[in-house]
Design an enzyme around this catalytic site. Structure first.
Site, PDB file in Angstrom:
ATOM      1  CE  LYS A  89      -3.916   1.524   2.753  1.00  0.00           C
ATOM      2  NZ  LYS A  89      -4.691   1.222   3.955  1.00  0.00           N
ATOM      3  CG  ASN A 105       9.971  -0.050  -0.424  1.00  0.00           C
ATOM      4  OD1 ASN A 105       9.381  -0.997   0.086  1.00  0.00           O
ATOM      5  ND2 ASN A 105       9.871   0.231  -1.717  1.00  0.00           N
ATOM      6  CG  HIS A 107      11.035  -1.756  -6.118  1.00  0.00           C
ATOM      7  ND1 HIS A 107       9.656  -1.706  -6.079  1.00  0.00           N
ATOM      8  CD2 HIS A 107      11.381  -1.839  -7.415  1.00  0.00           C
ATOM      9  CE1 HIS A 107       9.197  -1.754  -7.316  1.00  0.00           C
ATOM     10  NE2 HIS A 107      10.220  -1.833  -8.152  1.00  0.00           N
TER      11      HIS A 107
HETATM   12  C1  GRF Z   1       9.433  -8.655  -1.897  1.00  0.00           C
HETATM   13  O1  GRF Z   1       9.840  -9.262  -3.088  1.00  0.00           O
HETATM   14  C2  GRF Z   1       9.618  -7.160  -1.964  1.00  0.00           C
HETATM   15  O2  GRF Z   1      10.611  -6.753  -2.849  1.00  0.00           O
HETATM   16  C3  GRF Z   1       8.289  -6.690  -2.478  1.00  0.00           C
HETATM   17  O3  GRF Z   1       7.345  -7.556  -1.899  1.00  0.00           O
HETATM   18  C4  GRF Z   1       7.946  -8.830  -1.664  1.00  0.00           C
HETATM   19  C5  GRF Z   1       7.602  -9.260  -0.274  1.00  0.00           C
HETATM   20  O4  GRF Z   1       7.840 -10.595  -0.020  1.00  0.00           O
HETATM   21  N1  GRF Z   1       8.122  -5.289  -2.166  1.00  0.00           N
HETATM   22  P1  GRF Z   1       7.761 -11.174   1.454  1.00  0.00           P
HETATM   23  O5  GRF Z   1       6.381 -10.833   1.996  1.00  0.00           O
HETATM   24  O6  GRF Z   1       8.849 -10.545   2.270  1.00  0.00           O
HETATM   25  O7  GRF Z   1       7.932 -12.654   1.318  1.00  0.00           O
END
Ligand code: GRF
Length: 185
Positions: A89, A105, A107
């Site tokens: 979100k 964050n 990504h």
């Molecule tokens: C990760 O790949 C991250 O880069 C993206 O969402 C995914 C989360 O995976 N923003 P998890 O919930 O930590 O397994």
């Protein structure tokens, strides 16, 4: 060692959260996870928080109301750092400004390439030679803040969305923790 009071935001599986919890339990890792915030009451990651007895705060759908409640909650846990670990979100500008401390964050692409959602599909379509993950500070624009670090791998002709996801996430686990060490040093 003095550890930063940290809150991890999740929406789903929580595999990044898992690694963060394991590392934060080591005496020389610079954060202590005091709270998990989640916008999905069915998220698998919540089970991890429960397992390690980390308090959870589940957000409801009304963004404005959630923002205020979230800020109060973060203050009550004296949170110094927010980690977005698969939080699906967008944080409101008002929330980012009001929190006023670092938000980081992770990504699943080599930013500034492939901001936003469905990164793996777009990476395949563009026939990229390499991809990876980026850990960055959050600012008021999507996937845009100052980059702390990136990790990459070369794509194979046989790669598909599933394999790229797996390879990217395997890089993410170390990248997130390395980035935390780097910014708190
Ligand atoms: C990760 O790949 C991250 O880069 C993206 O969402 C995914 C989360 O995976 N923003 P998890 O919930 O930590 O397994």
């Amino acid at each position: 060692m003095v550890k930063l009071n940290t809150c991890v935001f999740i929406s789903g599986k929580g595999s990044n959260l898992r690694r963060l919890i394991l590392n934060s339990n080591k005496y020389n890792f610079p954060i202590k996870i005091k709270l998990v915030v989640c916008n999905n009451k069915n998220a698998e990651g919540l089970k991890l928080a429960k397992k390690w007895s980390i308090p959870c705060f589940i957000l409801n759908k009304k963004q404005g109301l959630s923002d205020n409640r979230m800020l109060i909650k973060l203050k009550s846990y004296k949170i110094d750092l927010i980690l977005l670990a698969g939080y699906m979100k967008i944080l409101s500008k008002r929330f980012i400004r009001s929190f006023g401390k670092s938000i980081i964050n992770i990504h699943p692409s080599l930013l500034p390439k492939f901001k936003g959602l469905n990164t793996f599909e777009r990476i395949l379509k563009k026939k990229e030679k390499k991809t990876g993950c980026t850990v960055h500070f959050v600012n008021e624009k999507l996937d845009d803040g100052k980059i702390i670090l990136r990790k990459f791998f070369y794509l194979d002709k046989k790669d598909n969305v599933t394999s790229i996801k797996r390879k990217t996430q395997n890089l993410e686990y170390n990248a997130f923790s390395e980035a935390i060490i780097r910014v708190t040093r």
